[in-house]
Design a protein around this motif. Structure first.
Motif, PDB file in Angstrom:
ATOM      1  N   SER A 167       0.799  -1.219   0.000  1.00  0.00           N
ATOM      2  CA  SER A 167       0.000   0.000   0.000  1.00  0.00           C
ATOM      3  C   SER A 167       0.837   1.277   0.000  1.00  0.00           C
ATOM      4  O   SER A 167       0.294   2.376  -0.142  1.00  0.00           O
ATOM      5  CB  SER A 167      -0.911   0.025   1.236  1.00  0.00           C
ATOM      6  N   PHE A 168       2.163   1.146   0.142  1.00  0.00           N
ATOM      7  CA  PHE A 168       2.999   2.342   0.257  1.00  0.00           C
ATOM      8  C   PHE A 168       3.120   3.068  -1.080  1.00  0.00           C
ATOM      9  O   PHE A 168       3.402   2.463  -2.114  1.00  0.00           O
ATOM     10  CB  PHE A 168       4.397   1.995   0.766  1.00  0.00           C
ATOM     11  N   THR A 169       2.916   4.398  -1.036  1.00  0.00           N
ATOM     12  CA  THR A 169       3.058   5.246  -2.219  1.00  0.00           C
ATOM     13  C   THR A 169       3.786   6.522  -1.827  1.00  0.00           C
ATOM     14  O   THR A 169       3.394   7.179  -0.860  1.00  0.00           O
ATOM     15  CB  THR A 169       1.682   5.632  -2.805  1.00  0.00           C
ATOM     16  N   PRO A 170       4.832   6.914  -2.529  1.00  0.00           N
ATOM     17  CA  PRO A 170       5.537   8.150  -2.183  1.00  0.00           C
ATOM     18  C   PRO A 170       4.708   9.380  -2.515  1.00  0.00           C
ATOM     19  O   PRO A 170       3.777   9.323  -3.327  1.00  0.00           O
ATOM     20  CB  PRO A 170       6.807   8.090  -3.036  1.00  0.00           C
ATOM     21  N   ASP A 171       5.052  10.479  -1.860  1.00  0.00           N
ATOM     22  CA  ASP A 171       4.406  11.754  -2.146  1.00  0.00           C
ATOM     23  C   ASP A 171       5.131  12.464  -3.292  1.00  0.00           C
ATOM     24  O   ASP A 171       6.182  12.016  -3.754  1.00  0.00           O
ATOM     25  CB  ASP A 171       4.450  12.646  -0.901  1.00  0.00           C
ATOM     26  N   ASN A 172       4.581  13.591  -3.710  1.00  0.00           N
ATOM     27  CA  ASN A 172       5.223  14.461  -4.684  1.00  0.00           C
ATOM     28  C   ASN A 172       5.183  15.879  -4.129  1.00  0.00           C
ATOM     29  O   ASN A 172       4.121  16.483  -4.018  1.00  0.00           O
ATOM     30  CB  ASN A 172       4.506  14.394  -6.032  1.00  0.00           C
ATOM     31  N   TYR A 173       6.334  16.409  -3.740  1.00  0.00           N
ATOM     32  CA  TYR A 173       6.416  17.726  -3.109  1.00  0.00           C
ATOM     33  C   TYR A 173       5.437  17.844  -1.929  1.00  0.00           C
ATOM     34  O   TYR A 173       4.688  18.798  -1.813  1.00  0.00           O
ATOM     35  CB  TYR A 173       6.189  18.840  -4.130  1.00  0.00           C
ATOM     36  N   SER A 174       5.477  16.818  -1.078  1.00  0.00           N
ATOM     37  CA  SER A 174       4.713  16.791   0.176  1.00  0.00           C
ATOM     38  C   SER A 174       3.206  16.710  -0.040  1.00  0.00           C
ATOM     39  O   SER A 174       2.437  17.022   0.874  1.00  0.00           O
ATOM     40  CB  SER A 174       5.046  18.018   1.041  1.00  0.00           C
ATOM     41  N   ARG A 175       2.790  16.248  -1.206  1.00  0.00           N
ATOM     42  CA  ARG A 175       1.364  16.077  -1.472  1.00  0.00           C
ATOM     43  C   ARG A 175       1.102  14.656  -1.997  1.00  0.00           C
ATOM     44  O   ARG A 175       1.908  14.084  -2.719  1.00  0.00           O
ATOM     45  CB  ARG A 175       0.864  17.105  -2.493  1.00  0.00           C
ATOM     46  N   GLY A 176      -0.055  14.107  -1.588  1.00  0.00           N
ATOM     47  CA  GLY A 176      -0.441  12.792  -2.056  1.00  0.00           C
ATOM     48  C   GLY A 176       0.316  11.677  -1.357  1.00  0.00           C
ATOM     49  O   GLY A 176       1.110  11.887  -0.441  1.00  0.00           O
ATOM     50  N   GLY A 177       0.062  10.444  -1.788  1.00  0.00           N
ATOM     51  CA  GLY A 177       0.777   9.283  -1.295  1.00  0.00           C
ATOM     52  C   GLY A 177       0.720   9.108   0.212  1.00  0.00           C
ATOM     53  O   GLY A 177      -0.305   9.329   0.857  1.00  0.00           O
ATOM     54  N   ALA A 178       1.860   8.688   0.772  1.00  0.00           N
ATOM     55  CA  ALA A 178       1.939   8.408   2.202  1.00  0.00           C
ATOM     56  C   ALA A 178       1.674   9.645   3.044  1.00  0.00           C
ATOM     57  O   ALA A 178       1.131   9.560   4.145  1.00  0.00           O
ATOM     58  CB  ALA A 178       3.319   7.837   2.527  1.00  0.00           C
ATOM     59  N   ILE A 179       2.038  10.821   2.530  1.00  0.00           N
ATOM     60  CA  ILE A 179       1.800  12.064   3.273  1.00  0.00           C
ATOM     61  C   ILE A 179       0.304  12.321   3.409  1.00  0.00           C
ATOM     62  O   ILE A 179      -0.200  12.611   4.500  1.00  0.00           O
ATOM     63  CB  ILE A 179       2.488  13.250   2.565  1.00  0.00           C
ATOM     64  N   GLU A 180      -0.416  12.213   2.316  1.00  0.00           N
ATOM     65  CA  GLU A 180      -1.859  12.450   2.351  1.00  0.00           C
ATOM     66  C   GLU A 180      -2.563  11.456   3.274  1.00  0.00           C
ATOM     67  O   GLU A 180      -3.473  11.824   4.028  1.00  0.00           O
ATOM     68  CB  GLU A 180      -2.435  12.347   0.946  1.00  0.00           C
ATOM     69  N   ALA A 181      -2.142  10.204   3.236  1.00  0.00           N
ATOM     70  CA  ALA A 181      -2.751   9.189   4.091  1.00  0.00           C
ATOM     71  C   ALA A 181      -2.515   9.500   5.570  1.00  0.00           C
ATOM     72  O   ALA A 181      -3.422   9.355   6.402  1.00  0.00           O
ATOM     73  CB  ALA A 181      -2.189   7.814   3.738  1.00  0.00           C
ATOM     74  N   LEU A 182      -1.300   9.942   5.889  1.00  0.00           N
ATOM     75  CA  LEU A 182      -1.000  10.246   7.293  1.00  0.00           C
ATOM     76  C   LEU A 182      -1.714  11.517   7.739  1.00  0.00           C
ATOM     77  O   LEU A 182      -2.147  11.620   8.898  1.00  0.00           O
ATOM     78  CB  LEU A 182       0.510  10.389   7.481  1.00  0.00           C
ATOM     79  N   GLU A 183      -1.856  12.488   6.851  1.00  0.00           N
ATOM     80  CA  GLU A 183      -2.619  13.692   7.179  1.00  0.00           C
ATOM     81  C   GLU A 183      -4.051  13.328   7.579  1.00  0.00           C
ATOM     82  O   GLU A 183      -4.583  13.826   8.585  1.00  0.00           O
ATOM     83  CB  GLU A 183      -2.627  14.650   5.985  1.00  0.00           C
ATOM     84  N   ALA A 184      -4.667  12.453   6.797  1.00  0.00           N
ATOM     85  CA  ALA A 184      -6.042  12.044   7.089  1.00  0.00           C
ATOM     86  C   ALA A 184      -6.125  11.302   8.417  1.00  0.00           C
ATOM     87  O   ALA A 184      -7.081  11.478   9.192  1.00  0.00           O
ATOM     88  CB  ALA A 184      -6.579  11.164   5.953  1.00  0.00           C
TER      89      ALA A 184
END
Length: 385
Positions: free
Chosen positions: A65-82
């Protein structure tokens, strides 16, 4: 069986169950004996070594399920924000590379055209940001209650009256509170007074921000949930690395309208990391169980304290309105010498000058890496050596 041998082998058995399973396969031999073993009394979290961090990062990025972010948006960053937003009871959250920036962007946006901000004199925002709020955003910080963790509603009202009654009228735009307060040995701001302050501020049209870098420790000591604290404030910041063992970073949470578009301001301040995922890839696994494990860590700490005091070589003091810190005094040995000896047992203490006889120690989840009896006897043996 020899007591020390029994305790040592028991500690290794316990520690092996705490070693992440994929990490166990990633390391072999002598390295497996050294990783994820140390107990520390100086950090908010596990104080991972670079090698330990690399092992956990490898484990996290192997997940399907791991996906990197792009400039701190999307991917693992977005999931952790939620995930943080849900845990805090807020509509949305945004990742920021530092807590300093999280506090700054929160009070900057909350203040609007009312740039005066009520803060604790001992807060991070007032002491540790190099006048950034003033220099970069034109905010005026009004410090209350020097030398204390809390201030009262009367203190705030007095400053509000003084501000509004000046020859040039000005209004307070933000009430910013830090709890626990690092500069006051992690003491907390009393909840009832906090609720009164926030109710008053709401009535006055003053926005409210919580510097909750160590917020997730508070339920253990106050009986109040993180959502109860967060509900008092428009915005709340939580550190990603202090308790949850990321490399760096912060989550700033609030309502969706506040968070929306804030990534533009993050970029303006140079905070849009091209790849933020290495800082947070495995934070979620520590967030899930943190409160339960912190409670267990204090159970271990209480057992350690009891064994140390029973020896007659140590005395311990818990702080009024304290959270993760207690004071320890050792008879007949300096803190520096005790620290050097204990480190040979895998128990890491902060080193203080010889004239410091009662030194603060931090309770964190690394205490679960060894049985409490093993930790206590490591300290006892170090004091007797």
């Amino acid at each position: 069986m020899d007591r020390r041998h029994f305790l040592t082998t028991g500690a290794l058995a316990t520690a092996s169950t705490l070693l992440p399973a994929p990490a166990s396969a990633a390391v072999t031999g002598a390295e497996q004996e050294s990783l994820f073993r140390n107990v520390n009394f100086y950090s908010d979290g596990l104080a991972l070594t670079p090698r330990e961090y690399a092992v956990l990062l490898d484990q996290a990025t192997r997940r399907a399920s791991f996906t990197p972010d792009n400039y701190s948006r999307g991917g693992a960053i977005e999931a952790l924000e939620a995930k943080f937003a849900a845990r805090l009871g807020k509509e949305a959250a945004i990742f920021l590379p530092t807590g300093t920036l999280a506090n700054h962007l929160a009070v900057r946006k909350l203040a609007g055209n009312r740039p005066r901000v009520l803060v604790q004199a001992e807060s991070h925002l007032y002491n540790d940001t190099g006048d950034g709020a003033q220099a970069l955003s034109g905010l005026t910080l009004l410090p209350l209650a020097p030398g204390q963790a809390s201030f009262t509603l009367d203190d705030a009202k007095a400053w509000a009256a003084r501000t509004a009654g000046g020859r040039v009228e000005s209004r307070i735009g933000v009430l910013s509170i830090e709890s626990p307060v690092r500069r006051q040995q992690h003491r907390f701001f009393e909840f009832d007074e906090l609720a009164r302050l926030c109710d008053w501020a709401r009535e006055q049209g003053i926005r409210r921000h919580l510097d909750g870098a160590r917020l997730f420790n508070l339920p253990q000591h106050t009986g109040r949930s993180v959502k109860e604290y967060a509900a008092l404030f428009d915005t709340v910041y939580v550190s990603v690395w202090k308790h949850f063992n990321g490399a760096t970073g912060a989550m700033l949470a609030g309502d969706a309208g506040f968070i929306e578009g804030l990534y533009h301001t993050r970029r303006m301040f140079g905070g849009a990391l091209p790849a933020a995922w290495p800082s947070i890839a495995f934070v979620d696994q520590y967030l899930d169980d943190y409160e339960a494990n912190y409670a267990k860590a204090w159970q271990a700490a209480d057992r350690i304290i009891a064994l140390l005091e029973a020896s007659g070589r140590f005395t311990a003091l818990k702080l009024e309105n304290g959270t993760s810190t207690f004071l320890l005094k050792a008879e007949g040995i300096t803190s520096m010498a005790l620290s050097e000896r204990a480190s040979k047992h895998g128990v890491l203490l902060p080193g203080y000058p010889d004239d410091v006889t009662e030194f603060p120690l931090q309770v964190n989840t690394s205490l679960l890496r060894k049985p409490a009896e093993v930790i206590a006897h490591a300290l006892l043996d170090s004091a007797a050596a």
